[in-house]
Write a protein that holds these residues in place. Structure first.
Motif, short mmCIF file in Angstrom:
data_model
loop_
_atom_site.label_atom_id
_atom_site.label_comp_id
_atom_site.label_asym_id
_atom_site.label_seq_id
_atom_site.Cartn_x
_atom_site.Cartn_y
_atom_site.Cartn_z
N PRO A 98 0.80 -1.24 0.00
CA PRO A 98 0.00 0.00 0.00
C PRO A 98 0.82 1.28 0.00
O PRO A 98 0.35 2.30 -0.50
N PHE A 99 2.06 1.25 0.55
CA PHE A 99 2.82 2.49 0.66
C PHE A 99 3.80 2.68 -0.50
O PHE A 99 4.55 3.66 -0.51
N LEU A 100 3.76 1.76 -1.47
CA LEU A 100 4.57 1.93 -2.68
C LEU A 100 3.68 2.45 -3.80
O LEU A 100 2.47 2.25 -3.81
N SER A 101 4.30 3.11 -4.76
CA SER A 101 3.55 3.60 -5.91
C SER A 101 3.22 2.44 -6.85
O SER A 101 3.74 1.32 -6.71
N GLY A 102 2.39 2.73 -7.83
CA GLY A 102 2.08 1.71 -8.82
C GLY A 102 3.32 1.23 -9.54
O GLY A 102 3.54 0.02 -9.71
N THR A 103 4.16 2.16 -9.95
CA THR A 103 5.40 1.80 -10.63
C THR A 103 6.31 0.98 -9.73
O THR A 103 6.89 -0.04 -10.16
N LEU A 134 -3.12 3.60 -16.97
CA LEU A 134 -2.80 3.99 -15.61
C LEU A 134 -1.56 4.88 -15.53
O LEU A 134 -1.05 5.17 -14.45
N ALA A 135 -1.07 5.35 -16.67
CA ALA A 135 0.16 6.13 -16.68
C ALA A 135 0.03 7.40 -15.83
O ALA A 135 1.00 7.82 -15.18
N HIS A 136 -1.15 8.00 -15.79
CA HIS A 136 -1.33 9.26 -15.06
C HIS A 136 -1.20 9.06 -13.55
O HIS A 136 -0.96 10.02 -12.81
N ALA A 137 -1.37 7.82 -13.06
CA ALA A 137 -1.33 7.56 -11.62
C ALA A 137 -0.21 6.60 -11.24
O ALA A 137 -0.18 6.10 -10.11
N ALA A 138 0.71 6.36 -12.16
CA ALA A 138 1.74 5.35 -11.91
C ALA A 138 2.63 5.70 -10.73
O ALA A 138 3.15 4.80 -10.05
N ASN A 139 2.79 6.97 -10.42
CA ASN A 139 3.68 7.37 -9.32
C ASN A 139 2.94 7.68 -8.02
O ASN A 139 3.55 8.14 -7.06
N ARG A 140 1.63 7.43 -8.00
CA ARG A 140 0.86 7.60 -6.76
C ARG A 140 0.93 6.35 -5.92
O ARG A 140 1.09 5.24 -6.43
#
Length: 325
Positions: A98-103, A134-140
Protein backbone atom coordinates in the motif's frame (compact mmCIF):
# COMPACT_ATOMS: atom_id res chain seq x y z
CA UNK A 1 -17.77 -29.21 -28.67
CA UNK A 2 -17.73 -32.64 -30.28
CA UNK A 3 -15.11 -35.10 -29.07
CA UNK A 4 -13.48 -35.31 -32.49
CA UNK A 5 -13.23 -31.53 -32.76
CA UNK A 6 -11.74 -31.27 -29.26
CA UNK A 7 -9.15 -33.91 -30.07
CA UNK A 8 -8.15 -32.07 -33.27
CA UNK A 9 -7.90 -28.63 -31.64
CA UNK A 10 -4.67 -27.73 -29.80
CA UNK A 11 -5.51 -26.93 -26.20
CA UNK A 12 -3.97 -24.23 -24.04
CA UNK A 13 -5.51 -25.79 -20.92
CA UNK A 14 -7.21 -29.09 -20.23
CA UNK A 15 -8.69 -30.73 -17.14
CA UNK A 16 -10.13 -34.19 -16.63
CA UNK A 17 -12.12 -35.35 -13.61
CA UNK A 18 -11.14 -32.25 -11.65
CA UNK A 19 -12.50 -32.26 -8.09
CA UNK A 20 -11.90 -30.07 -5.06
CA UNK A 21 -13.35 -30.65 -1.59
CA UNK A 22 -13.00 -28.16 1.28
CA UNK A 23 -13.75 -29.64 4.71
CA UNK A 24 -16.42 -31.89 3.32
CA UNK A 25 -17.87 -29.28 0.94
CA UNK A 26 -17.52 -30.09 -2.75
CA UNK A 27 -16.49 -26.88 -4.55
CA UNK A 28 -15.66 -28.46 -7.93
CA UNK A 29 -16.84 -31.86 -9.05
CA UNK A 30 -15.65 -33.85 -12.07
CA UNK A 31 -14.83 -30.85 -14.29
CA UNK A 32 -13.65 -31.66 -17.81
CA UNK A 33 -12.57 -28.38 -19.38
CA UNK A 34 -11.03 -27.74 -22.81
CA UNK A 35 -9.56 -24.29 -23.58
CA UNK A 36 -8.57 -24.11 -27.27
CA UNK A 37 -5.33 -22.34 -28.11
CA UNK A 38 -6.01 -18.80 -29.28
CA UNK A 39 -9.55 -18.71 -27.92
CA UNK A 40 -11.11 -16.15 -25.62
CA UNK A 41 -12.89 -18.47 -23.17
CA UNK A 42 -15.56 -16.96 -20.93
CA UNK A 43 -16.20 -18.85 -17.70
CA UNK A 44 -19.74 -18.24 -16.49
CA UNK A 45 -21.71 -19.39 -13.50
CA UNK A 46 -23.65 -18.21 -10.46
CA UNK A 47 -21.80 -17.29 -7.27
CA UNK A 48 -20.43 -20.46 -5.73
CA UNK A 49 -20.47 -22.38 -9.00
CA UNK A 50 -16.74 -23.17 -8.82
CA UNK A 51 -15.33 -20.70 -11.35
CA UNK A 52 -12.62 -19.17 -9.17
CA UNK A 53 -11.67 -22.51 -7.60
CA UNK A 54 -11.26 -24.01 -11.07
CA UNK A 55 -9.11 -21.06 -12.16
CA UNK A 56 -6.95 -21.32 -9.04
CA UNK A 57 -6.37 -25.02 -9.71
CA UNK A 58 -5.46 -24.27 -13.33
CA UNK A 59 -2.79 -21.85 -12.08
CA UNK A 60 -1.39 -24.20 -9.45
CA UNK A 61 -2.61 -22.00 -6.60
CA UNK A 62 -4.84 -24.75 -5.21
CA UNK A 63 -4.12 -28.47 -5.20
CA UNK A 64 -6.97 -30.58 -6.60
CA UNK A 65 -8.46 -33.29 -4.44
CA UNK A 66 -8.53 -35.42 -7.57
CA UNK A 67 -8.12 -35.03 -11.32
CA UNK A 68 -5.66 -34.08 -14.06
CA UNK A 69 -4.55 -30.65 -15.31
CA UNK A 70 -2.54 -29.79 -18.41
CA UNK A 71 -1.40 -26.21 -18.91
CA UNK A 72 0.25 -25.20 -22.20
CA UNK A 73 1.07 -28.85 -22.82
CA UNK A 74 2.60 -29.50 -19.38
CA UNK A 75 0.99 -31.67 -16.73
CA UNK A 76 0.63 -29.99 -13.34
CA UNK A 77 2.05 -29.88 -10.78
CA UNK A 78 5.28 -31.34 -12.22
CA UNK A 79 5.31 -29.02 -15.24
CA UNK A 80 4.40 -25.84 -13.38
CA UNK A 81 7.89 -24.35 -13.58
CA UNK A 82 7.79 -24.62 -17.39
CA UNK A 83 4.18 -23.56 -17.93
CA UNK A 84 3.54 -20.75 -15.44
CA UNK A 85 6.15 -18.25 -16.75
CA UNK A 86 4.08 -18.21 -19.96
CA UNK A 87 0.91 -17.30 -18.03
CA UNK A 88 -0.29 -13.90 -16.84
CA UNK A 89 -3.08 -13.85 -14.27
CA UNK A 90 -5.35 -11.55 -12.29
CA UNK A 91 -7.25 -13.65 -9.75
CA UNK A 92 -9.57 -12.48 -6.95
CA UNK A 93 -8.27 -8.92 -7.04
CA UNK A 94 -4.65 -7.77 -6.97
CA UNK A 95 -2.52 -7.51 -3.84
CA UNK A 96 0.22 -4.89 -3.67
CA UNK A 97 2.21 -2.94 -1.06
CA UNK A 98 0.00 0.00 0.00
CA UNK A 99 2.82 2.49 0.66
CA UNK A 100 4.57 1.93 -2.68
CA UNK A 101 3.55 3.60 -5.91
CA UNK A 102 2.08 1.71 -8.82
CA UNK A 103 5.40 1.80 -10.63
CA UNK A 104 7.33 0.66 -7.56
CA UNK A 105 4.95 -2.24 -7.07
CA UNK A 106 5.33 -3.32 -10.69
CA UNK A 107 9.12 -3.11 -10.43
CA UNK A 108 8.95 -5.55 -7.51
CA UNK A 109 6.76 -7.90 -9.55
CA UNK A 110 9.08 -7.55 -12.53
CA UNK A 111 12.10 -8.53 -10.41
CA UNK A 112 10.62 -12.02 -10.12
CA UNK A 113 9.69 -12.24 -13.80
CA UNK A 114 11.94 -14.84 -15.51
CA UNK A 115 11.36 -13.35 -18.98
CA UNK A 116 12.62 -9.88 -17.99
CA UNK A 117 16.23 -8.74 -17.72
CA UNK A 118 17.24 -5.86 -15.48
CA UNK A 119 17.88 -3.51 -18.39
CA UNK A 120 14.48 -4.13 -19.95
CA UNK A 121 12.45 -3.85 -16.76
CA UNK A 122 11.73 -0.06 -16.65
CA UNK A 123 10.53 -0.02 -20.26
CA UNK A 124 8.32 -3.06 -19.66
CA UNK A 125 6.74 -1.42 -16.62
CA UNK A 126 6.07 1.83 -18.49
CA UNK A 127 4.51 -0.05 -21.41
CA UNK A 128 2.28 -2.08 -19.07
CA UNK A 129 0.89 0.93 -17.18
CA UNK A 130 0.26 2.76 -20.43
CA UNK A 131 -1.51 -0.26 -21.90
CA UNK A 132 -4.02 -0.37 -19.04
CA UNK A 133 -4.55 3.40 -18.92
CA UNK A 134 -2.80 3.99 -15.61
CA UNK A 135 0.16 6.13 -16.68
CA UNK A 136 -1.33 9.26 -15.06
CA UNK A 137 -1.33 7.56 -11.62
CA UNK A 138 1.74 5.35 -11.91
CA UNK A 139 3.68 7.37 -9.32
CA UNK A 140 0.86 7.60 -6.76
CA UNK A 141 0.81 5.37 -3.71
CA UNK A 142 -1.24 2.23 -4.11
CA UNK A 143 -3.22 2.91 -0.92
CA UNK A 144 -4.79 5.93 -2.64
CA UNK A 145 -5.97 3.94 -5.65
CA UNK A 146 -9.66 3.38 -6.34
CA UNK A 147 -10.91 -0.18 -6.83
CA UNK A 148 -10.84 0.28 -10.58
CA UNK A 149 -7.25 1.58 -10.48
CA UNK A 150 -6.21 -1.43 -8.40
CA UNK A 151 -7.74 -3.70 -11.03
CA UNK A 152 -5.80 -1.90 -13.74
CA UNK A 153 -2.53 -2.30 -11.85
CA UNK A 154 -3.20 -6.00 -11.38
CA UNK A 155 -3.82 -6.35 -15.10
CA UNK A 156 -0.59 -4.44 -15.82
CA UNK A 157 1.30 -6.96 -13.67
CA UNK A 158 -0.22 -9.80 -15.70
CA UNK A 159 0.88 -8.14 -18.96
CA UNK A 160 4.46 -7.15 -18.11
CA UNK A 161 5.73 -9.50 -20.82
CA UNK A 162 4.04 -11.24 -23.77
CA UNK A 163 2.08 -14.28 -22.55
CA UNK A 164 0.79 -17.40 -24.24
CA UNK A 165 -2.13 -17.53 -21.80
CA UNK A 166 -3.79 -14.75 -19.79
CA UNK A 167 -6.29 -15.62 -17.03
CA UNK A 168 -8.55 -12.87 -15.72
CA UNK A 169 -10.95 -13.36 -12.82
CA UNK A 170 -13.62 -10.60 -12.94
CA UNK A 171 -11.26 -8.07 -14.58
CA UNK A 172 -13.90 -5.33 -14.89
CA UNK A 173 -14.74 -5.34 -11.17
CA UNK A 174 -14.87 -1.73 -10.00
CA UNK A 175 -14.42 -0.23 -13.46
CA UNK A 176 -16.70 2.41 -14.96
CA UNK A 177 -18.11 1.90 -18.50
CA UNK A 178 -15.07 3.55 -20.08
CA UNK A 179 -12.75 1.25 -18.15
CA UNK A 180 -14.82 -1.76 -19.16
CA UNK A 181 -14.47 -0.78 -22.80
CA UNK A 182 -10.70 -0.50 -22.35
CA UNK A 183 -10.53 -4.01 -20.90
CA UNK A 184 -12.56 -5.24 -23.86
CA UNK A 185 -10.06 -3.56 -26.20
CA UNK A 186 -7.11 -5.15 -24.39
CA UNK A 187 -8.72 -8.59 -24.65
CA UNK A 188 -9.32 -8.02 -28.37
CA UNK A 189 -5.67 -7.06 -28.82
CA UNK A 190 -4.52 -10.17 -26.96
CA UNK A 191 -6.77 -12.32 -29.12
CA UNK A 192 -5.42 -10.70 -32.28
CA UNK A 193 -1.88 -11.43 -31.09
CA UNK A 194 -2.75 -15.12 -30.72
CA UNK A 195 -2.82 -15.13 -26.93
CA UNK A 196 -5.30 -17.46 -25.27
CA UNK A 197 -7.52 -15.65 -22.76
CA UNK A 198 -9.62 -17.19 -19.99
CA UNK A 199 -11.95 -14.69 -18.34
CA UNK A 200 -14.60 -15.15 -15.67
CA UNK A 201 -17.33 -12.55 -15.56
CA UNK A 202 -20.87 -11.82 -14.42
CA UNK A 203 -21.37 -9.40 -17.32
CA UNK A 204 -23.06 -11.61 -19.91
CA UNK A 205 -23.23 -8.85 -22.51
CA UNK A 206 -19.46 -8.35 -22.26
CA UNK A 207 -18.83 -12.08 -22.58
CA UNK A 208 -21.09 -12.29 -25.62
CA UNK A 209 -19.28 -9.32 -27.19
CA UNK A 210 -15.70 -10.45 -26.48
CA UNK A 211 -15.51 -14.24 -26.14
CA UNK A 212 -15.18 -16.89 -28.84
CA UNK A 213 -15.89 -19.80 -26.46
CA UNK A 214 -17.70 -20.23 -23.17
CA UNK A 215 -17.84 -22.73 -20.33
CA UNK A 216 -20.88 -22.58 -18.04
CA UNK A 217 -20.46 -23.94 -14.51
CA UNK A 218 -23.24 -24.70 -12.08
CA UNK A 219 -22.92 -26.29 -8.65
CA UNK A 220 -19.28 -27.15 -9.29
CA UNK A 221 -19.82 -28.88 -12.64
CA UNK A 222 -19.47 -27.81 -16.27
CA UNK A 223 -22.97 -27.92 -17.74
CA UNK A 224 -22.02 -26.65 -21.21
CA UNK A 225 -18.92 -25.56 -23.09
CA UNK A 226 -17.75 -24.92 -26.62
CA UNK A 227 -17.81 -22.35 -29.40
CA UNK A 228 -20.13 -19.52 -28.34
CA UNK A 229 -21.83 -19.25 -31.73
CA UNK A 230 -22.47 -22.99 -31.85
CA UNK A 231 -23.97 -22.98 -28.36
CA UNK A 232 -26.26 -20.07 -29.17
CA UNK A 233 -27.32 -21.61 -32.47
CA UNK A 234 -28.09 -24.88 -30.67
CA UNK A 235 -30.32 -23.11 -28.16
CA UNK A 236 -34.07 -23.17 -28.47
CA UNK A 237 -35.03 -20.98 -31.42
CA UNK A 238 -38.09 -18.78 -31.23
CA UNK A 239 -40.26 -16.69 -33.48
CA UNK A 240 -41.44 -13.14 -32.79
CA UNK A 241 -44.87 -12.48 -34.30
CA UNK A 242 -46.43 -9.03 -34.63
CA UNK A 243 -50.23 -8.89 -34.77
CA UNK A 244 -52.95 -6.51 -33.51
CA UNK A 245 -54.96 -9.49 -32.17
CA UNK A 246 -52.57 -10.70 -29.50
CA UNK A 247 -54.99 -12.70 -27.35
CA UNK A 248 -56.56 -14.44 -30.33
CA UNK A 249 -53.14 -15.33 -31.69
CA UNK A 250 -51.91 -16.79 -28.40
CA UNK A 251 -55.13 -18.78 -27.98
CA UNK A 252 -54.95 -20.14 -31.54
CA UNK A 253 -51.35 -21.25 -31.13
CA UNK A 254 -51.92 -22.87 -27.75
CA UNK A 255 -55.03 -24.64 -29.07
CA UNK A 256 -52.68 -26.23 -31.61
CA UNK A 257 -50.25 -27.05 -28.78
CA UNK A 258 -47.68 -24.55 -29.99
CA UNK A 259 -45.99 -22.79 -27.00
CA UNK A 260 -46.54 -19.02 -27.19
CA UNK A 261 -46.72 -16.01 -24.91
CA UNK A 262 -47.22 -12.28 -25.18
CA UNK A 263 -44.19 -10.02 -24.67
CA UNK A 264 -43.53 -6.31 -25.03
CA UNK A 265 -41.99 -6.93 -28.47
CA UNK A 266 -44.75 -9.19 -29.73
CA UNK A 267 -45.79 -12.82 -29.43
CA UNK A 268 -42.87 -15.12 -28.73
CA UNK A 269 -43.38 -18.59 -30.15
CA UNK A 270 -41.19 -21.53 -29.12
CA UNK A 271 -40.03 -23.52 -32.16
CA UNK A 272 -38.90 -26.61 -30.25
CA UNK A 273 -41.65 -28.81 -31.67
CA UNK A 274 -42.82 -26.83 -34.70
CA UNK A 275 -41.65 -24.68 -37.62
CA UNK A 276 -42.09 -21.07 -38.65
CA UNK A 277 -44.32 -21.91 -41.65
CA UNK A 278 -46.59 -23.99 -39.41
CA UNK A 279 -46.91 -21.09 -36.95
CA UNK A 280 -47.94 -18.71 -39.73
CA UNK A 281 -50.34 -21.25 -41.23
CA UNK A 282 -51.98 -21.82 -37.84
CA UNK A 283 -52.58 -18.11 -37.37
CA UNK A 284 -53.93 -17.67 -40.90
CA UNK A 285 -56.36 -20.58 -40.48
CA UNK A 286 -57.60 -18.95 -37.27
CA UNK A 287 -58.20 -15.66 -39.11
CA UNK A 288 -55.49 -13.80 -37.16
CA UNK A 289 -53.76 -11.05 -39.16
CA UNK A 290 -49.96 -11.40 -39.20
CA UNK A 291 -48.06 -8.15 -39.72
CA UNK A 292 -44.50 -9.38 -39.22
CA UNK A 293 -42.59 -12.56 -38.34
CA UNK A 294 -38.95 -12.57 -37.21
CA UNK A 295 -36.82 -15.52 -36.15
CA UNK A 296 -34.87 -14.98 -32.93
CA UNK A 297 -31.69 -16.73 -31.90
CA UNK A 298 -31.18 -17.61 -28.25
CA UNK A 299 -29.16 -14.92 -26.48
CA UNK A 300 -26.45 -15.70 -23.96
CA UNK A 301 -28.64 -14.49 -21.10
CA UNK A 302 -31.42 -16.92 -22.06
CA UNK A 303 -28.93 -19.76 -22.51
CA UNK A 304 -27.29 -19.02 -19.15
CA UNK A 305 -30.64 -18.95 -17.37
CA UNK A 306 -31.70 -22.21 -18.97
CA UNK A 307 -28.50 -23.95 -17.91
CA UNK A 308 -28.18 -22.62 -14.37
CA UNK A 309 -31.67 -22.08 -12.97
CA UNK A 310 -34.79 -24.10 -12.45
CA UNK A 311 -37.73 -23.55 -14.75
CA UNK A 312 -39.69 -20.40 -14.08
CA UNK A 313 -43.21 -21.35 -12.89
CA UNK A 314 -44.58 -18.46 -14.95
CA UNK A 315 -43.27 -20.19 -18.05
CA UNK A 316 -45.36 -23.34 -17.61
CA UNK A 317 -47.87 -22.28 -20.24
CA UNK A 318 -45.08 -21.52 -22.66
CA UNK A 319 -43.38 -24.88 -22.23
CA UNK A 320 -46.12 -27.13 -23.63
CA UNK A 321 -44.97 -29.73 -24.46
CA UNK A 322 -42.29 -29.51 -21.73
CA UNK A 323 -38.96 -28.43 -23.15
CA UNK A 324 -36.33 -31.10 -22.80
CA UNK A 325 -32.93 -30.13 -21.41
Amino acid sequence: MAAADAAATPLAARTRGLRKVYRGTVAVDNVDLDVPTGAVMGMLGPNGSGKTTTIRMLLGLVTPTRGEIELLGHALPDGAARALPEVGALVEGPGFHPFLSGTENLLRVAAAEPHLTGAGTPAAVRAAVERVGLAHAANRRYRGYSLGMKQRLGLAAALLVPRRLVVLDEPTNGLDPAGTREIRSIMADLHAEGTTVVVSSHLLAEVEATCTHVAVLNQGTVVAQGDLRDLLDAGTASLLVSTPEVESAVDALRDSRIPARSTAEGIRVDLTATTAPEVVATLVRAGVPVHEVRRQRTGLEDLFARLTTAADPDMDDLLVPQETR
